[in-house]
Design a protein around this motif. Structure first.
Motif, PDB file in Angstrom:
ATOM      1  N   LEU A 136     -26.066   3.231 -14.324  1.00 54.29           N
ATOM      2  CA  LEU A 136     -26.053   2.135 -13.769  1.00 54.29           C
ATOM      3  C   LEU A 136     -26.228   2.085 -11.502  1.00 54.29           C
ATOM      4  CD1 LEU A 136     -24.567  -0.688 -15.685  1.00 54.29           C
ATOM      5  CD2 LEU A 136     -26.879   0.148 -15.744  1.00 54.29           C
ATOM      6  N   GLN A 137     -25.100   2.794 -11.719  1.00 57.04           N
ATOM      7  CA  GLN A 137     -25.199   3.365 -10.245  1.00 57.04           C
ATOM      8  C   GLN A 137     -26.756   4.129  -9.215  1.00 57.04           C
ATOM      9  OE1 GLN A 137     -22.795   0.990  -8.804  1.00 57.04           O
ATOM     10  NE2 GLN A 137     -22.049   2.995  -7.741  1.00 57.04           N
ATOM     11  N   THR A 138     -26.431   5.182  -9.792  1.00 52.60           N
ATOM     12  CA  THR A 138     -27.792   6.101  -9.535  1.00 52.60           C
ATOM     13  C   THR A 138     -28.964   6.160  -9.532  1.00 52.60           C
ATOM     14  OG1 THR A 138     -26.731   8.167 -10.256  1.00 52.60           O
ATOM     15  CG2 THR A 138     -25.407   7.339  -8.233  1.00 52.60           C
ATOM     16  N   GLY A 139     -28.946   5.851 -11.271  1.00 56.72           N
ATOM     17  CA  GLY A 139     -30.529   5.777 -12.272  1.00 56.72           C
ATOM     18  C   GLY A 139     -30.866   7.289 -12.253  1.00 56.72           C
ATOM     19  N   THR A 140     -30.159   8.351 -11.976  1.00 58.14           N
ATOM     20  CA  THR A 140     -30.637   9.869 -11.806  1.00 58.14           C
ATOM     21  C   THR A 140     -30.544  10.163 -13.226  1.00 58.14           C
ATOM     22  OG1 THR A 140     -28.348  10.812 -12.779  1.00 58.14           O
ATOM     23  CG2 THR A 140     -28.990  11.043  -9.951  1.00 58.14           C
ATOM     24  N   ARG A 141     -31.725  10.806 -13.582  1.00 52.93           N
ATOM     25  CA  ARG A 141     -32.177  10.494 -15.142  1.00 52.93           C
ATOM     26  C   ARG A 141     -32.035  11.242 -15.710  1.00 52.93           C
ATOM     27  NH1 ARG A 141     -39.849  11.371 -14.392  1.00 52.93           N
ATOM     28  NH2 ARG A 141     -39.294   9.337 -13.116  1.00 52.93           N
ATOM     29  N   TRP A 142     -30.966  12.898 -15.483  1.00 56.23           N
ATOM     30  CA  TRP A 142     -29.828  13.222 -16.104  1.00 56.23           C
ATOM     31  C   TRP A 142     -28.902  12.618 -16.706  1.00 56.23           C
ATOM     32  CZ3 TRP A 142     -24.591  13.191 -15.227  1.00 56.23           C
ATOM     33  CH2 TRP A 142     -24.169  12.681 -14.221  1.00 56.23           C
ATOM     34  N   ALA A 143     -28.797  11.295 -16.062  1.00 51.71           N
ATOM     35  CA  ALA A 143     -27.548  11.071 -17.145  1.00 51.71           C
ATOM     36  C   ALA A 143     -28.268  10.448 -18.432  1.00 51.71           C
ATOM     37  CB  ALA A 143     -27.280   9.024 -16.379  1.00 51.71           C
ATOM     38  N   ILE A 144     -29.294   9.746 -18.919  1.00 53.68           N
ATOM     39  CA  ILE A 144     -29.788   9.987 -20.204  1.00 53.68           C
ATOM     40  C   ILE A 144     -29.572  10.700 -21.094  1.00 53.68           C
ATOM     41  CG2 ILE A 144     -31.793   9.166 -21.526  1.00 53.68           C
ATOM     42  CD1 ILE A 144     -33.149   8.165 -19.074  1.00 53.68           C
ATOM     43  N   PRO A 145     -29.505  12.320 -20.888  1.00 47.36           N
ATOM     44  CA  PRO A 145     -29.324  12.953 -21.610  1.00 47.36           C
ATOM     45  C   PRO A 145     -28.040  13.056 -21.771  1.00 47.36           C
ATOM     46  CG  PRO A 145     -30.638  14.262 -20.595  1.00 47.36           C
ATOM     47  CD  PRO A 145     -30.426  12.696 -20.469  1.00 47.36           C
ATOM     48  N   ALA A 146     -27.026  13.103 -21.191  1.00 47.68           N
ATOM     49  CA  ALA A 146     -25.634  12.971 -20.742  1.00 47.68           C
ATOM     50  C   ALA A 146     -25.284  12.022 -21.812  1.00 47.68           C
ATOM     51  CB  ALA A 146     -24.667  13.108 -19.157  1.00 47.68           C
ATOM     52  N   LEU A 147     -25.527  10.920 -21.284  1.00 50.65           N
ATOM     53  CA  LEU A 147     -25.282   9.518 -22.141  1.00 50.65           C
ATOM     54  C   LEU A 147     -25.590   9.775 -23.818  1.00 50.65           C
ATOM     55  CD1 LEU A 147     -24.086   7.152 -22.276  1.00 50.65           C
ATOM     56  CD2 LEU A 147     -25.823   5.701 -21.464  1.00 50.65           C
ATOM     57  N   ALA A 181     -31.076  -2.456  -9.013  1.00 47.06           N
ATOM     58  CA  ALA A 181     -31.978  -0.600  -8.584  1.00 47.06           C
ATOM     59  C   ALA A 181     -30.149  -0.067  -7.886  1.00 47.06           C
ATOM     60  CB  ALA A 181     -32.659  -1.248  -7.180  1.00 47.06           C
ATOM     61  N   PRO A 182     -31.014   1.211  -7.797  1.00 45.27           N
ATOM     62  CA  PRO A 182     -31.443   1.920  -8.717  1.00 45.27           C
ATOM     63  C   PRO A 182     -31.097   2.691 -10.478  1.00 45.27           C
ATOM     64  CG  PRO A 182     -30.634   3.223  -7.376  1.00 45.27           C
ATOM     65  CD  PRO A 182     -29.878   1.879  -7.084  1.00 45.27           C
ATOM     66  N   GLY A 183     -31.399   1.125 -11.127  1.00 47.83           N
ATOM     67  CA  GLY A 183     -30.742   1.892 -11.793  1.00 47.83           C
ATOM     68  C   GLY A 183     -31.573   2.070 -12.954  1.00 47.83           C
ATOM     69  N   PHE A 184     -32.793   1.905 -12.764  1.00 43.26           N
ATOM     70  CA  PHE A 184     -33.130   2.183 -14.222  1.00 43.26           C
ATOM     71  C   PHE A 184     -35.012   2.739 -12.616  1.00 43.26           C
ATOM     72  CE2 PHE A 184     -31.489  -0.967 -16.161  1.00 43.26           C
ATOM     73  CZ  PHE A 184     -31.122  -0.361 -17.131  1.00 43.26           C
ATOM     74  N   ALA A 185     -34.741   4.403 -13.000  1.00 41.37           N
ATOM     75  CA  ALA A 185     -36.096   5.088 -12.061  1.00 41.37           C
ATOM     76  C   ALA A 185     -36.761   5.705 -13.393  1.00 41.37           C
ATOM     77  CB  ALA A 185     -34.722   6.269 -11.595  1.00 41.37           C
ATOM     78  N   LEU A 186     -36.962   5.379 -14.550  1.00 45.27           N
ATOM     79  CA  LEU A 186     -38.216   6.225 -15.245  1.00 45.27           C
ATOM     80  C   LEU A 186     -39.449   5.064 -14.652  1.00 45.27           C
ATOM     81  CD1 LEU A 186     -36.966   6.286 -19.011  1.00 45.27           C
ATOM     82  CD2 LEU A 186     -36.903   7.411 -17.339  1.00 45.27           C
ATOM     83  N   ARG A 187     -39.862   4.167 -14.645  1.00 44.71           N
ATOM     84  CA  ARG A 187     -40.961   2.824 -13.676  1.00 44.71           C
ATOM     85  C   ARG A 187     -40.028   2.021 -12.562  1.00 44.71           C
ATOM     86  NH1 ARG A 187     -45.212   2.400 -16.755  1.00 44.71           N
ATOM     87  NH2 ARG A 187     -45.388   0.044 -16.172  1.00 44.71           N
ATOM     88  N   ARG A 188     -41.321   1.795 -11.394  1.00 46.48           N
ATOM     89  CA  ARG A 188     -41.418   0.711 -10.510  1.00 46.48           C
ATOM     90  C   ARG A 188     -42.036  -0.857 -10.487  1.00 46.48           C
ATOM     91  NH1 ARG A 188     -36.374   2.887  -8.669  1.00 46.48           N
ATOM     92  NH2 ARG A 188     -36.732   4.974  -7.718  1.00 46.48           N
TER      93      ARG A 188
END
Length: 697
Positions: A136-147, A181-188
């Motif tokens: 939620l803080q950074t919106g980095t996509r690596w967090a999805i597999p980590a979560l 923002a930038p909680g979700f960075a897949l789409r703008r």
């Protein structure tokens, strides 16, 4: 090092037996259809087998430490995750304070050394919340597999990890709707794009978590198949049983639910269903000096309030109350959900209230809040001079270490000053949780301080003197307190407890053992006009050779036991105290100590029975084995001998004792003997011999 020492010396706890058997079944046979393997996820069971090559798992005395050693990495990981989370959220100094608060927490130390699933769940629970916050803080996509990995590992430890599903779902949904923002960075884009982001990210997290969960089961269990529910009650341990709980029966009737459940491992869904089924049976909770059916909404709140150190509670209160520095909105939302959802569910929606360990996953998050309170007290976020802040932190850390030193090594029984008599609050793993309490180390320590004290057994009646009592025995249920049934078909149940010592404050305590100092005059004063208490006072006076006073105290008393006590008093008055009728009555009234004080002339059967009831199983064995050298023991004597061996953990010796004195075939006693023998043999096959193996001899 502390956890290593605790893993070595802490006695076996009850649940560890099943977890060990589950680990052996998985390692040796690769089976997940054994009932014990569905009690929790597979990770704790696999972990307790990591060092199986060091000792034979069936050599339980040696294996206790090595089995626990496989679970210790989860405790270390949990501490590491707490520090990283607090450091990222609050800064390096408060990260260190949160780590100290967590590691000195007696609840954490009590359960971090055991062969159970609680600490593993706590580790992955705090990891998942931390990763979600960073996302939620950074919106980095690596967090999805980590979560996804964190969620899958949590689900593979204990079914309570399902709390993470609503916690993460609500938190991420609020984040998407509020446009953080930038909680979700897949789409703008606008709100619709953010909701689409949430859906795609959620599917990705669920897919990865499911893959990790299957990996923990070895990809060999297949998906869950909905079986027809049996019209009659079924055996919950039967792998072929359909949905057991009413909740699951309703759930699988919904469209698409069976197909979604088929994506999950078979034993996982079966285990969740069984736990829900067990919860729906009602259960019995002992809480606030009452026996309750269905639990109590304040159970876990009171458990935390009395089991956490007062310093921790004080810092926690400050951390909740202070406004500056303000919690970041995303972190505040996640903490409220991650702490609130488990507490609310366990308090209001389940009857399984049997220990504060169920809240172990939220304790690392409470340590974060308490660390924030500590930072405010020492002026971490103000212009307070650095020297003052350092001194404040040093004082806090030294205080935590001081507490740690005073409580070691019996953390399971640790309570703060808000619970002067814990046995009036709890009767479960909050108070004690061991397989066998015989020859307990805590009792030995307390007895060393008070060598003139006598041990009061579970069924021991009132008596004067200095008494050592096991805390679990102070909540004996009293059949006289059964309330009348209410309504058609209602079944009466006990909702109160009764023990003659419950109104006497303890003079000393060690772990789960208590010392009481009672004099005869106080017993009579406590009785007042209450008929039952006057009977108890009279029973106590049986040991004081005062039959005339006993008869006066019981004059006109109609309590069911009053006539028995009067009969014994008359026998004593007539000098017939060695008659079998008098001795047997003394035993029934809990005065075995009197027989043991003056054993001359007492038949061996009564003497052994008295020793057994007084918690002196070794003496009972000695008396009966000596007697068996000169004659054949009767069936009653053989049963006492077998029972004494069994409670000491020697199940095989108990069976051998019964077999030596089996009644001849065709006699009436043979049928009763066979039933007892079969039940004992079944217990031995189910590892009855583990009773007492945790005791250091």
């Amino acid at each position: 090092m502390v956890l290593l020492a605790l893993a070595w010396q802490t006695e076996w706890t009850t649940d560890e037996m099943n977890y060990l058997k589950a680990g052996i079944a998985i390692r040796q046979e690769g089976r997940f259809d054994v009932f014990v393997t569905i009690l929790h996820g597979p990770l704790p069971f696999l972990a307790n087998q990591l060092f199986a090559w060091v000792h034979d798992p069936m050599d339980l005395v040696a294996y206790k430490f090595w089995g626990r050693l496989g679970l210790l990495p989860f405790a270390i990981l949990c501490a590491f995750f707490v520090h990283r989370f607090a450091k990222d959220a609050l800064g390096p100094r408060l990260g260190l304070l949160a780590l100290a608060l967590h590691c000195a927490n007696p609840i954490v130390l009590a359960h971090g050394c055991l062969m159970t699933s609680d600490m593993a769940l706590a580790a992955f629970y705090v990891l998942a919340v931390h990763v979600a916050w960073r996302w939620l803080q950074t919106g980095t996509r690596w967090a999805i597999p980590a979560l996804g990995c964190a969620l899958g590992l949590a689900l593979a430890t204990k079914y309570l990890a399902l709390f993470l599903v609503p916690v993460l779902g609500i938190a991420l949904g609020v984040a998407a709707l509020r446009g953080w923002a930038p909680g979700f960075a897949l789409r703008r884009g606008g709100g619709g794009a953010r909701v689409l982001d949430l859906g795609l990210a959620g599917l990705a997290v669920a897919a990865i978590a499911t893959l990790v969960l299957h990996a923990c089961y070895g990809f060999g269990t297949g998906g869950y198949t909905v079986r027809p529910a049996a019209p009659a009650p079924v055996n919950p341990q039967d792998p072929a049983a359909g949905p057991l709980s009413a909740s699951f029966r309703r759930l699988v009737a919904w469209p698409l639910v069976p197909q979604l459940l088929a994506l999950l491992p078979e034993p996982f869904v079966r285990g969740v269903d069984y736990q829900k089924f067990y919860s729906e049976q009602g259960g019995v909770t002992y809480f606030l000096d009452r026996i309750l059916r269905g639990g109590h909404p304040l159970y876990f709140v009171v458990a935390l309030g009395t089991k956490l150190p007062l310093a921790f509670l004080a810092l926690l209160g400050v951390g909740v109350a202070v406004r500056r520095p303000a919690w970041p909105a995303r972190l505040r939302l996640l903490l409220v959900l991650a702490i609130g959802v488990p507490v609310l569910y366990l308090s209001f929606f389940t009857a399984l209230q049997i220990g504060v360990r169920y809240l172990l996953p939220v304790l690392p998050l409470l340590a974060l809040v308490a660390a924030r309170g500590g930072g405010w007290l020492v002026g971490e976020a103000t212009t307070t001079p650095a020297r003052v802040r350092r001194a404040g932190f040093a004082a806090l850390l030294l205080g935590l270490l001081a507490f740690h030193a005073t409580e070691a090594p019996r953390y399971i029984q640790a309570f703060n000053l808000l619970a002067p008599r814990p046995y009036l609050l709890f009767w479960d793993s909050n108070l004690d949780w061991r397989v066998s309490w015989l020859h307990d180390e805590d009792e030995a320590v307390l007895h060393a301080r008070h060598p003139d004290a006598a041990r009061l057994p579970a069924e021991g009646g009132p008596r004067p003197g200095r008494l050592l009592v096991y805390g679990m025995d102070l909540a004996r249920s009293d059949p006289r307190s059964v309330q009348p049934a209410q309504g058609a078909g209602a079944v009466p149940h006990r909702d109160r407890i009764h023990h003659w010592l419950r109104h006497v404050p303890p003079a000393d305590r060690e772990g789960a053992w208590y010392l009481f100092e009672v004099d005869p005059d106080r017993l009579l004063a406590l009785a007042g006009a209450d008929a039952r208490r006057r009977v108890e006072a009279a029973i106590a006076m049986l040991g004081q050779r005062a039959p005339s006073e006993i008869l006066r105290v019981l004059e006109g008393n109609a309590d069911p036991d009053a006539e028995s006590v009067r009969t014994v008093a008359r026998l004593l008055q007539a000098g017939r105290e060695r008659e079998p009728e008098c001795l047997a009555s003394l035993l029934r009234l809990g005065r075995g100590d009197r027989i043991l004080r003056e054993p001359a002339g007492v038949p061996a059967a009564l003497l052994a029975h008295a020793a057994f009831l007084e918690g002196r199983a070794h003496l009972a064995i000695s008396v009966l084995e000596s007697e068996a050298g000169s004659r054949r023991l009767g069936l009653d004597e053989a049963l006492v001998l077998a029972s004494a061996y069994a409670v000491l953990g020697h199940g095989s010796a108990a069976l051998a004792a019964l077999d030596r004195f089996a009644p001849p075939e065709g006699t009436p006693e043979r049928a009763a003997f066979t039933r007892v023998r079969d039940r004992l043999a079944e217990g031995v096959r189910a590892n009855l011999d583990v009773q007492g193996v945790g005791q250091r001899r």
